[in-house]
Design a protein around this motif. Structure first.
Motif, PDB file in Angstrom:
ATOM      1  N   LEU A   1       0.837  -1.210   0.000  1.00 49.19           N
ATOM      2  CA  LEU A   1       0.000   0.000   0.000  1.00 49.19           C
ATOM      3  C   LEU A   1       0.870   1.257   0.000  1.00 49.19           C
ATOM      4  O   LEU A   1       0.560   2.234  -0.702  1.00 49.19           O
ATOM      5  N   ILE A   2       1.922   1.244   0.798  1.00 52.28           N
ATOM      6  CA  ILE A   2       2.825   2.393   0.849  1.00 52.28           C
ATOM      7  C   ILE A   2       3.420   2.651  -0.537  1.00 52.28           C
ATOM      8  O   ILE A   2       3.488   3.794  -1.011  1.00 52.28           O
ATOM      9  N   ALA A   3       3.845   1.577  -1.198  1.00 53.41           N
ATOM     10  CA  ALA A   3       4.416   1.713  -2.539  1.00 53.41           C
ATOM     11  C   ALA A   3       3.380   2.236  -3.535  1.00 53.41           C
ATOM     12  O   ALA A   3       3.713   2.991  -4.460  1.00 53.41           O
ATOM     13  N   GLU A   4       2.118   1.853  -3.349  1.00 55.18           N
ATOM     14  CA  GLU A   4       1.056   2.327  -4.233  1.00 55.18           C
ATOM     15  C   GLU A   4       0.755   3.799  -3.987  1.00 55.18           C
ATOM     16  O   GLU A   4       0.525   4.568  -4.924  1.00 55.18           O
ATOM     17  N   THR A   5       0.784   4.206  -2.723  1.00 51.02           N
ATOM     18  CA  THR A   5       0.503   5.609  -2.382  1.00 51.02           C
ATOM     19  C   THR A   5       1.661   6.526  -2.745  1.00 51.02           C
ATOM     20  O   THR A   5       1.465   7.654  -3.200  1.00 51.02           O
ATOM     21  N   PHE A   6       2.879   6.046  -2.552  1.00 56.16           N
ATOM     22  CA  PHE A   6       4.079   6.861  -2.788  1.00 56.16           C
ATOM     23  C   PHE A   6       5.029   6.119  -3.739  1.00 56.16           C
ATOM     24  O   PHE A   6       6.112   5.682  -3.344  1.00 56.16           O
ATOM     25  N   PRO A   7       4.632   5.939  -4.999  1.00 56.37           N
ATOM     26  CA  PRO A   7       5.415   5.100  -5.922  1.00 56.37           C
ATOM     27  C   PRO A   7       6.821   5.643  -6.216  1.00 56.37           C
ATOM     28  O   PRO A   7       7.733   4.853  -6.461  1.00 56.37           O
ATOM     29  N   ASP A   8       6.987   6.952  -6.203  1.00 52.16           N
ATOM     30  CA  ASP A   8       8.306   7.506  -6.502  1.00 52.16           C
ATOM     31  C   ASP A   8       9.332   7.162  -5.427  1.00 52.16           C
ATOM     32  O   ASP A   8      10.535   7.055  -5.715  1.00 52.16           O
ATOM     33  N   ASP A   9       8.862   6.997  -4.205  1.00 50.40           N
ATOM     34  CA  ASP A   9       9.767   6.731  -3.084  1.00 50.40           C
ATOM     35  C   ASP A   9       9.907   5.248  -2.755  1.00 50.40           C
ATOM     36  O   ASP A   9      10.950   4.822  -2.247  1.00 50.40           O
ATOM     37  N   PHE A  10       8.853   4.458  -2.997  1.00 52.92           N
ATOM     38  CA  PHE A  10       8.815   3.108  -2.434  1.00 52.92           C
ATOM     39  C   PHE A  10       8.532   2.010  -3.453  1.00 52.92           C
ATOM     40  O   PHE A  10       7.999   0.960  -3.093  1.00 52.92           O
ATOM     41  N   SER A  11       8.892   2.207  -4.691  1.00 56.86           N
ATOM     42  CA  SER A  11       8.681   1.134  -5.659  1.00 56.86           C
ATOM     43  C   SER A  11       9.457  -0.118  -5.238  1.00 56.86           C
ATOM     44  O   SER A  11      10.569  -0.029  -4.716  1.00 56.86           O
ATOM     45  N   ASP A  12       8.839  -1.291  -5.440  1.00 57.12           N
ATOM     46  CA  ASP A  12       9.460  -2.573  -5.050  1.00 57.12           C
ATOM     47  C   ASP A  12       9.888  -2.577  -3.576  1.00 57.12           C
ATOM     48  O   ASP A  12      10.944  -3.104  -3.223  1.00 57.12           O
ATOM     49  N   PHE A  13       9.064  -2.014  -2.734  1.00 54.79           N
ATOM     50  CA  PHE A  13       9.393  -1.855  -1.317  1.00 54.79           C
ATOM     51  C   PHE A  13       9.789  -3.188  -0.687  1.00 54.79           C
ATOM     52  O   PHE A  13      10.864  -3.330  -0.090  1.00 54.79           O
ATOM     53  N   ASN A  14       8.922  -4.182  -0.802  1.00 51.65           N
ATOM     54  CA  ASN A  14       9.190  -5.459  -0.134  1.00 51.65           C
ATOM     55  C   ASN A  14      10.455  -6.134  -0.646  1.00 51.65           C
ATOM     56  O   ASN A  14      11.169  -6.795   0.118  1.00 51.65           O
ATOM     57  N   LYS A  15      10.756  -5.986  -1.928  1.00 48.05           N
ATOM     58  CA  LYS A  15      11.947  -6.613  -2.487  1.00 48.05           C
ATOM     59  C   LYS A  15      13.228  -5.958  -1.997  1.00 48.05           C
ATOM     60  O   LYS A  15      14.271  -6.609  -1.922  1.00 48.05           O
ATOM     61  N   ARG A  16      13.150  -4.672  -1.673  1.00 45.85           N
ATOM     62  CA  ARG A  16      14.365  -3.910  -1.382  1.00 45.85           C
ATOM     63  C   ARG A  16      14.611  -3.635   0.097  1.00 45.85           C
ATOM     64  O   ARG A  16      15.686  -3.150   0.463  1.00 45.85           O
ATOM     65  N   MET A  17      13.663  -3.949   0.962  1.00 45.18           N
ATOM     66  CA  MET A  17      13.747  -3.441   2.330  1.00 45.18           C
ATOM     67  C   MET A  17      14.889  -4.047   3.151  1.00 45.18           C
ATOM     68  O   MET A  17      15.343  -3.440   4.121  1.00 45.18           O
TER      69      MET A  17
ATOM     70  N   GLN B   1      17.820  -4.732   1.830  1.00 43.54           N
ATOM     71  CA  GLN B   1      19.045  -4.454   1.072  1.00 43.54           C
ATOM     72  C   GLN B   1      20.125  -3.877   1.978  1.00 43.54           C
ATOM     73  O   GLN B   1      19.880  -2.941   2.728  1.00 43.54           O
ATOM     74  N   PRO B   2      21.354  -4.407   1.967  1.00 44.32           N
ATOM     75  CA  PRO B   2      22.431  -3.846   2.799  1.00 44.32           C
ATOM     76  C   PRO B   2      22.625  -2.356   2.510  1.00 44.32           C
ATOM     77  O   PRO B   2      22.679  -1.938   1.357  1.00 44.32           O
ATOM     78  N   GLY B   3      22.690  -1.570   3.562  1.00 44.72           N
ATOM     79  CA  GLY B   3      22.822  -0.128   3.400  1.00 44.72           C
ATOM     80  C   GLY B   3      21.518   0.571   3.127  1.00 44.72           C
ATOM     81  O   GLY B   3      21.484   1.799   2.952  1.00 44.72           O
ATOM     82  N   GLY B   4      20.421  -0.184   3.094  1.00 47.27           N
ATOM     83  CA  GLY B   4      19.124   0.411   2.818  1.00 47.27           C
ATOM     84  C   GLY B   4      18.967   0.791   1.363  1.00 47.27           C
ATOM     85  O   GLY B   4      19.914   0.793   0.598  1.00 47.27           O
ATOM     86  N   PHE B   5      17.724   1.095   0.958  1.00 46.88           N
ATOM     87  CA  PHE B   5      17.527   1.598  -0.396  1.00 46.88           C
ATOM     88  C   PHE B   5      17.210   3.088  -0.337  1.00 46.88           C
ATOM     89  O   PHE B   5      16.554   3.571   0.581  1.00 46.88           O
ATOM     90  N   TYR B   6      17.725   3.810  -1.294  1.00 51.23           N
ATOM     91  CA  TYR B   6      17.636   5.270  -1.321  1.00 51.23           C
ATOM     92  C   TYR B   6      16.358   5.684  -2.028  1.00 51.23           C
ATOM     93  O   TYR B   6      16.101   5.276  -3.166  1.00 51.23           O
ATOM     94  N   ARG B   7      15.559   6.503  -1.368  1.00 52.05           N
ATOM     95  CA  ARG B   7      14.311   6.935  -1.997  1.00 52.05           C
ATOM     96  C   ARG B   7      14.478   8.200  -2.838  1.00 52.05           C
ATOM     97  O   ARG B   7      13.529   8.679  -3.456  1.00 52.05           O
ATOM     98  N   GLY B   8      15.708   8.735  -2.859  1.00 49.90           N
ATOM     99  CA  GLY B   8      15.990   9.852  -3.751  1.00 49.90           C
ATOM    100  C   GLY B   8      15.732  11.206  -3.127  1.00 49.90           C
ATOM    101  O   GLY B   8      15.071  11.334  -2.088  1.00 49.90           O
ATOM    102  N   ASN B   9      16.288  12.235  -3.770  1.00 50.02           N
ATOM    103  CA  ASN B   9      16.133  13.612  -3.310  1.00 50.02           C
ATOM    104  C   ASN B   9      16.324  14.524  -4.526  1.00 50.02           C
ATOM    105  O   ASN B   9      17.403  14.538  -5.124  1.00 50.02           O
ATOM    106  N   PRO B  10      15.309  15.279  -4.916  1.00 47.89           N
ATOM    107  CA  PRO B  10      15.429  16.085  -6.136  1.00 47.89           C
ATOM    108  C   PRO B  10      16.549  17.120  -6.084  1.00 47.89           C
ATOM    109  O   PRO B  10      17.227  17.352  -7.086  1.00 47.89           O
ATOM    110  N   ALA B  11      16.758  17.741  -4.909  1.00 49.34           N
ATOM    111  CA  ALA B  11      17.792  18.774  -4.814  1.00 49.34           C
ATOM    112  C   ALA B  11      19.182  18.182  -5.012  1.00 49.34           C
ATOM    113  O   ALA B  11      20.092  18.878  -5.476  1.00 49.34           O
ATOM    114  N   ARG B  12      19.343  16.923  -4.667  1.00 50.72           N
ATOM    115  CA  ARG B  12      20.642  16.280  -4.880  1.00 50.72           C
ATOM    116  C   ARG B  12      20.976  16.222  -6.378  1.00 50.72           C
ATOM    117  O   ARG B  12      22.153  16.253  -6.762  1.00 50.72           O
ATOM    118  N   ASP B  13      19.927  16.161  -7.196  1.00 50.35           N
ATOM    119  CA  ASP B  13      20.106  16.137  -8.646  1.00 50.35           C
ATOM    120  C   ASP B  13      19.925  17.525  -9.263  1.00 50.35           C
ATOM    121  O   ASP B  13      19.783  17.653 -10.486  1.00 50.35           O
TER     122      ASP B  13
END
Length: 767
Positions: free
Chosen positions: A593-609, A611-623
């Motif tokens: 549900l979280i991935a459905e509500t916030f797809p830009d941040d949490f796509s494939d949430f269960n597959k990645r959670m 992951q060593p070092g965590g998965f990065y949900r991104g930051n527009p200002a960084r780009d």
């Protein structure tokens, strides 16, 4: 006594020898002794040892203390002193059960110290307050949930407030945010409201993101790190390993803080055998400047003024003109105002000489890549917005946002305080888009903005708030204006505390009051589909899974996720798309549900959670994708040189800053040793330098009263504070949070976010 300027001009570790301070470095043997004491206090076991060995590692428990990163390649022991204390505190073998509450009335418990309340042990069964007996008594889960639901059904949705501390995982937090909106309100204040909300509100205006722009990788590539108002040694000690590595490869660290904190002076790595044997520390700060409280704007203005002067002397060699022209707006107006400030005014407001500010600015200019670190020393001010605006200004002048090794990096406190906001806990519709909730669940989410913690507290005082649910935390103890709020809290129709241990907030029960015991991060969370993992977000926007391995304190303790879902189910009308029971049975469904509500941040949430070092949900200002009104990073024209909302006035007037001790996390007091400041024993103290003691005619150990100078018709004062000499700037007093919170009015807060101004309150000292 030597002045701050003289000390800083010679050595970052020079200290007034006539006041208390810890002679040793942060970390080292002192840290190990601190951990071992708590291990013994709570009945440390082999289970505790195993959890600590895997703390903050893939497949292990993610620390419930600070939000520092969990590296993909962890150290052998990936925990710090305060993280170990938080973990061991949760694994306490004592039980605050029905027998405990039968023995102790609420009136009696009010006389206990906060430390002793939590030392009573883990809560082990649901409890309801019996006013006739002045005791919490056992109650069944069915009865508790039914009555809570019935009361919430009777009141108007906007009369309920759902508070969240930073403890609960993303799964429970998402359901909590959904529950509130399905009920018809967005009254979702959070612990961030009292610490980093200044960041969430204002950073988004300046650079288009409500969180920091850095990741852990940036610290491998920076040439300089500037610290403003952040105490790493106490609040995020694992960060010291990162800083040590940066220093050893030549990075320069410059610190501005009214208090000389040991963690930013010297550090001995407890995992480095040679350092432990020799006790030879790594010097952390290359320069350490004791700025006056509220003086950070002036410091930043002085640094910017010198940067502009250097550019004028050698045009085209200092500023990043291409970046300023293509990526920013507002530079010309901001630069004109900076040039107009007089150095004498900058020196007066900052408490530092021009020479020292220029010295710091030259380090900034010499560095290609600069990271800006800050904490609540910048955010908890009336003009905290301008603190952050000026800090962004300085970084933007040389393009130090949006590239590797550079950026704006607030260090968040509680482990999931940032993540809770990411999944919808917040008072604005933007925190959980209504159109998404309509499509997913068929609910019409409210459009009316909800209450943050200041507005919610005002609602408690004026009676417009009828129910207060707390998902973790010790809210009443953390708030400003505490005496007024403690008097008003019992007028609430309903108070509900989802907690692991007894705390002070439980002792101001509403007309109906429940304590619902929840699992801790370390506990096994068994549901219908098997043991469940939970997840959280760190200060660098990385998401991690956490799996508890300790047996729960009893079979009557439920997970935060199950409790939230249970209250929601008892409150809301049936809706086949709100599948509370199924979600509790399998948290994977919530993450979907979280991935459905916030797809830009949490796509494939269960597959990645996991992951060593965590998965990065991104930051527009960084780009360098600026999500601002102008579409560019915003230079902020300064309107003042002081972050203070009101300067102290009068012979006995001082500026108060509140502090957390080394033996503390937020409102949890592990003990009475503030080892890293050289202070032991009572927390009922007020710190000031000897020069100010002499000026006010005070002697060491003398008892004084602090009185708030905020004049709103309400008298606020705290007596019984022992004068303790300490190395602080002139005009400054310091004392402990939360003990001194009653001196800060609800109305004295940051301009835009309403964050309480705990770091700059005018007070007067009365003998």
């Amino acid at each position: 006594m030597t002045t701050s300027e003289n000390k800083n001009a010679h050595s970052p570790i020079a200290q007034d020898p006539n006041t208390p301070y810890d002679r040793g470095p942060a970390g080292g043997w002192g840290s190990l002794r601190g951990i071992s004491r708590i291990f013994g206090d709570v009945g440390g076991s082999t289970v505790a040892a195993k959890i600590l060995a895997n703390l903050n590692k893939p497949g292990g428990v993610m620390c419930s203390s600070c939000a520092w990163a969990k590296p993909a390649k962890p150290a052998k022991f990936e925990f710090c002193e305060n993280g170990a204390k938080a973990t061991l505190w949760e694994l306490d073998e004592k039980r605050a059960d029905a027998a405990f509450f039968e023995e102790h009335s609420v009136s009696e418990l009010k006389s206990w110290h906060d430390h002793d309340l939590e030392r009573a042990g883990r809560l082990s069964e649901p409890l309801r307050y019996d006013a006739a007996r002045d005791r919490y008594v056992p109650v069944s889960w069915d009865t508790a949930l039914q009555e809570i639901g019935q009361i919430l059904q009777r009141i108007a949705p906007k009369e309920a407030v759902f508070y969240a501390s930073g403890h609960a995982g993303l799964e429970a937090s998402y359901l909590y945010a959904l529950f509130a909106r399905a009920m018809g309100h967005q009254n979702l204040p959070q612990s961030s409201n009292m610490c980093h909300e200044t960041t969430s509100v204002n950073l988004k205006t300046f650079i288009g993101t409500p969180v920091g722009t850095c990741t852990l990788e940036d610290f491998d590539h920076c040439d300089a790190i500037f610290f403003f108002g952040q105490n790493t040694g106490t609040n995020s000690p694992r960060f010291l390993h990162t800083l040590k590595a940066a220093v050893e490869r030549g990075c320069k660290i410059v610190t501005f803080n009214p208090v000389r904190e040991r963690g930013l002076l010297e550090f001995v790595d407890p995992q480095n055998i040679m350092q432990m044997i020799t006790n030879h520390p790594t010097r952390i700060s290359n320069k350490y400047y004791q700025v006056k409280p509220g003086g950070d704007i002036a410091v930043l203005a002085g640094m910017m003024k010198h940067v502009l002067a250097r550019e004028d002397a050698a045009p085209g060699t200092i500023l990043d003109h291409d970046f300023i022209a293509s990526e920013t707006t507002g530079f010309a107006e901001t630069a004109a105002l900076i040039r107009a400030f007089d150095w004498s005014e900058i020196e007066a407001q900052s408490g530092l000489s021009r020479a020292l500010i220029v010295e710091a600015a030259d380090i900034y200019i010499a560095a290609k890549n600069v990271i800006g670190i800050y904490g609540m020393g910048l955010t908890q001010h009336v003009n905290g917005w301008l603190n952050l605006g000026m800090y962004c200004n300085l970084l933007l002048m040389r393009g130090n946002i949006g590239r590797l090794g550079a950026g704006m990096s607030p260090v968040r406190g509680h482990s999931n305080v940032q993540g809770q906001r990411t999944v919808g806990i917040g008072e604005k519709s933007a925190h959980m888009p209504a159109e998404k909730l309509k499509a997913q669940f068929g609910i019409d989410a409210p459009s009316e903005e909800g209450l943050n913690i200041v507005k919610a507290s005002e609602g408690v005082l004026d009676g417009s708030v009828k129910a207060m649910l707390s998902l973790g935390g010790n809210l009443l103890r953390a708030l400003p204006d505490r005496e007024r709020l403690e008097a008003a809290w019992p007028n609430l129709d309903l108070t509900v505390h989802i907690s692991t241990k007894p705390n002070r907030s439980h002792l101001a029960p509403g007309k109906v009051s429940y304590i619902l015991p929840c699992l801790g991060r370390t506990d096994i969370d068994r549901q219908a589909s098997g043991p469940q993992a939970v997840s959280m977000e760190d200060t660098f926007s990385h998401i991690y899974g956490s799996l508890g391995t300790a047996e729960p304190p009893s079979d009557k303790v439920r997970s935060e996720t199950a409790i939230v879902a249970g209250i929601a189910k008892a409150t809301l009308p049936p809706n086949p798309r709100l599948r509370w029971d199924e979600w509790v049975a399998n948290y994977d469904l919530i993450r979907d549900l979280i991935a459905e509500t916030f797809p830009d941040d949490f796509s494939d949430f269960n597959k990645r959670m996991m992951q060593p070092g965590g998965f990065y949900r991104g930051n527009p200002a960084r780009d360098r994708n600026w999500k601002t009104e102008s579409g560019k990073a915003q230079f902020t024209p300064p309107t003042t040189l002081s972050a203070l909302g009101q300067s102290p006035s009068g012979q006995n007037a001082m500026t108060l800053i509140t502090l957390r001790s080394n033996d503390q996390f937020n409102t949890t007091i592990y003990g009475f040793s503030d080892r890293l400041r050289g202070l032991e024993g009572s927390r009922e103290i007020v710190l000031m330098n000897r020069k100010e003691m002499d000026r006010l005619g005070l002697t060491e150990g003398q008892t004084v009263t602090l009185r708030s100078q905020i004049d709103d018709g309400i008298e606020r004062q705290i007596g019984g504070l022992k004068v303790t000499p300490y190395d602080l700037p002139d005009g400054t007093v310091a004392g402990y949070y939360p003990e001194l919170n009653p001196l800060v009015p609800l109305s004295y807060h940051e301009k835009n976010s309403l964050t309480p101004a705990y770091k700059g309150t005018p007070v007067e000292v009365r003998a």
